[in-house]
Design an enzyme around this catalytic site. Structure first.
Site, PDB file in Angstrom:
ATOM      1  N   GLU A   1     -50.231  65.125 122.750  1.00 14.06           N
ATOM      2  CA  GLU A   1     -51.614  64.753 123.092  1.00 14.06           C
ATOM      3  C   GLU A   1     -52.628  65.782 122.614  1.00 14.06           C
ATOM      4  O   GLU A   1     -53.469  66.251 123.400  1.00 14.06           O
ATOM      5  CB  GLU A   1     -51.738  64.531 124.610  1.00 14.06           C
ATOM      6  CG  GLU A   1     -50.981  63.313 125.080  1.00 14.06           C
ATOM      7  CD  GLU A   1     -51.240  62.911 126.537  1.00 14.06           C
ATOM      8  OE1 GLU A   1     -51.877  63.683 127.273  1.00 14.06           O
ATOM      9  OE2 GLU A   1     -50.796  61.805 126.909  1.00 14.06           O
TER      10      GLU A   1
ATOM     11  N   GLU B   1     -45.121  57.613 125.414  1.00 17.24           N
ATOM     12  CA  GLU B   1     -45.391  57.708 126.857  1.00 17.24           C
ATOM     13  C   GLU B   1     -46.048  56.415 127.291  1.00 17.24           C
ATOM     14  O   GLU B   1     -47.133  56.079 126.806  1.00 17.24           O
ATOM     15  CB  GLU B   1     -46.310  58.887 127.194  1.00 17.24           C
ATOM     16  CG  GLU B   1     -45.617  60.227 127.130  1.00 17.24           C
ATOM     17  CD  GLU B   1     -46.486  61.381 127.630  1.00 17.24           C
ATOM     18  OE1 GLU B   1     -47.273  61.180 128.571  1.00 17.24           O
ATOM     19  OE2 GLU B   1     -46.356  62.475 127.049  1.00 17.24           O
TER      20      GLU B   1
HETATM   21  O1  AHR Z   1     -46.404  62.082 131.816  1.00 19.46           O
HETATM   22  C1  AHR Z   1     -47.375  62.853 132.452  1.00 19.46           C
HETATM   23  C2  AHR Z   1     -48.374  63.456 131.478  1.00 19.46           C
HETATM   24  O2  AHR Z   1     -49.164  62.446 130.936  1.00 19.46           O
HETATM   25  C3  AHR Z   1     -47.800  64.150 130.264  1.00 19.46           C
HETATM   26  O3  AHR Z   1     -47.503  65.476 130.510  1.00 19.46           O
HETATM   27  C4  AHR Z   1     -48.910  64.051 129.267  1.00 19.46           C
HETATM   28  O4  AHR Z   1     -48.446  64.006 127.944  1.00 19.46           O
HETATM   29  C5  AHR Z   1     -49.675  62.812 129.673  1.00 19.46           C
HETATM   30  O5  AHR Z   1     -51.023  63.041 129.780  1.00 19.46           O
END
Ligand code: AHR
Length: 505
Positions: free
Chosen positions: A172, A291
């Site tokens: 990110e 994610e």
């Molecule tokens: O999964 C939780 C968090 O969400 C992770 O650390 C991050 O990559 C995202 O913002």
């Protein structure tokens, strides 16, 4: 409510990459410590990992797992987690304001992944660190012997290299919250050079460059364009992240976020095509949705808590009690990944244990499956093969985030042996059953092997599986479907998720 659909054996979307059903686990909250690793737990194995959790993980048949973060990775020193455990430094994890004991590092995690039968997908720190540390990490993991880092690994008792094929270039990096956040061009340059270095080790390494943290970021989708313009030829995947909320508690609007995700995927596919054309590039880049999950139940309270707490060790964080509505949503999202398996090759449920997770644990106590465990499991078990197009003709609705949305959310997969088809179907209607008529062409004679269903009553929408009542929402056998004259017919209950398995007679 009635819906007709048509599936033809030869009308396919793409060969599904099995890594569509991957997972993610981070050093945060209780994902690692008291999640997968708890040496004092009654079920702990010789290496300190909980066998009750391992059993639940194995049942999911997960192909790959992204590790060790997440926001955590952007200030992580992987070297802190190697060598004798009692000599490892305790550090402050700046991402989640927690204490990291480093009792689990790459070698412990690799052993756990191996025991679980899962391939590792590792992220390097491009927040506070760079090419040098990334190259050292790859050498430690992948080089056989005879060099500083590979011999160090061997001295830590790991003779054979891990041969890790998938490497994520930071996490990110578009997010101002990220330690070491960068501008797109700046990150694109660093990712390009890091990818070249990582791939120089050979062995078919693939890299994943960071796309947007979500489709609401002000820099989206120009972030992707700028990043890819710097590194298109040297990377293999661009990552997307998206977490879903349901704060208005409006099921139909919630479910329509699946269509919104379809637009997100389509837009990034467009950016990839644009950059490819602009650069006259020969290679293709695919999407790694590394994610995704539902995250809203405790989100506000959690962020108040962790931003002010006093550096606890393995604190409770993002421990969501998922309900039936979330399970239906997750099933729909997985359907969308199947439908877009032409562009999305890898996807990781975030995360796996305790932190926004299908598996929960109590420290010293039991482990249990949350409601979302089941649709994820069904997709992972039966969603492998060729994604088939499904033409749907049925009732629709308008929602805040998308218009003209089908009440019937459906995906179909033909197994590699060509002998079975699985249909994943959701009736989004809160109160009406759906009469289904799915014409099945080109398969020969089919029989119904199994129908598993979750839900059936929107009054249960907010019912969750908890430590005290872990089996309130589980799949059960459906009995209202049959195959007649080349068509799947019958009824899907209101507000339900179904897995329908058919086989050639
Ligand atoms: O999964 C939780 C968090 O969400 C992770 O650390 C991050 O990559 C995202 O913002």
């Amino acid at each position: 409510m009635k819906a007709r659909a048509t599936i033809h054996r030869d009308y396919s979307v793409a060969q599904i990459d099995n890594r569509l059903y991957s997972a993610f686990i981070e050093h945060m909250g209780r994902a690692i410590y008291t999640g997968i690793y708890e040496p004092d737990h009654p079920t702990a194995n010789a290496h300190g990992f909980r066998n009750d959790v391992l059993d639940l993980v194995r049942e999911l048949n997960i192909p790959a797992i992204r590790y060790p973060g997440g926001n955590f990775v952007s200030a992580y020193k992987w070297e802190d987690g190697i060598g004798p455990q009692d000599e490892r430094p305790v550090r402050l994890d700046l991402a989640w304001r927690s204490k990291e004991t480093n009792q689990v590092g790459i070698n412990e995690f690799a052993r756990w992944a191996d025991d679980a039968g899962i391939e590792m997908m590792l992220a390097v720190n491009l927040g506070t660190r760079g090419i040098e540390e990334a190259r050292n990490f790859v050498e430690y993991c992948n080089h056989p012997s005879g060099t500083h880092w590979s011999d160090l690994r061997r001295s830590h008792g790991v003779e054979k290299p891990y041969d890790v094929k998938m490497w994520c270039l930071g996490n990110e990096m578009d997010g101002p919250w990220q330690i070491g956040h960068m501008e797109a061009k700046e990150y694109g340059r660093l990712a390009d050079e890091t990818s070249k270095a990582v791939k120089a080790f050979g062995g078919g390494i693939e890299t994943v460059v960071c796309g947007s943290s979500n489709d609401q970021m002000p820099t989206y989708p120009d972030w992707e364009r700028q990043v890819l313009e710097e590194c298109y030829e040297n990377v293999d995947y661009i990552s997307l992240h998206k977490y879903f909320g349901n704060s208005s508690r409006n099921s139909l609007n919630y479910f329509a976020k699946i269509e919104e995700t379809g637009r997100y995927i389509q837009s990034i596919a467009g950016v990839i095509d644009y950059v490819k054309a602009k650069k006259r590039a020969q290679n293709d880049i695919y999407i790694c949705f590394d994610e995704w999950n539902v995250w809203y139940h405790n989100r506000e309270q959690d962020s108040k808590n962790w931003k002010s707490w006093d550096w606890p060790e393995a604190p409770e964080l993002l421990e969501e009690d998922y309900n039936l509505e979330d399970a239906i949503f997750v099933g729909g999202l997985l359907n969308e990944f199947i439908r877009r398996s032409d562009r999305v090759k890898i996807a990781c449920i975030a995360q796996l244990v305790n932190v926004i997770a299908p598996i929960r644990t109590k420290a010293g106590g039991p482990a249990w499956a949350t409601t979302i465990y089941y649709p994820y499991q069904f997709a992972s078990l039966y969603g492998r093969g060729t994604a088939l197009n499904v033409a749907v003709d049925g009732p629709r609705y308008d929602a805040e985030v998308a218009q003209d949305v089908n009440y019937l959310d459906v995906a179909a997969v033909l197994a590699d042996d060509g002998q079975s088809i699985t249909v994943f179907a959701i009736n989004r209607s809160p109160d009406e059953a759906m009469t289904l008529d799915v014409a099945l062409h080109g398969f020969g004679e089919l029989r119904l092997v199994d129908h598993q269903v979750m839900g059936g009553n929107s009054a249960d929408a907010r019912v969750a599986n908890t430590c005290e009542e872990p089996e309130r929402i589980v799949p059960r056998k459906g009995d209202k479907l049959s195959v007649e004259a080349g068509a799947l017919k019958g009824e899907l209950p209101a507000f339900s998720y179904s897995v329908i398995r058919l086989a050639v007679k």
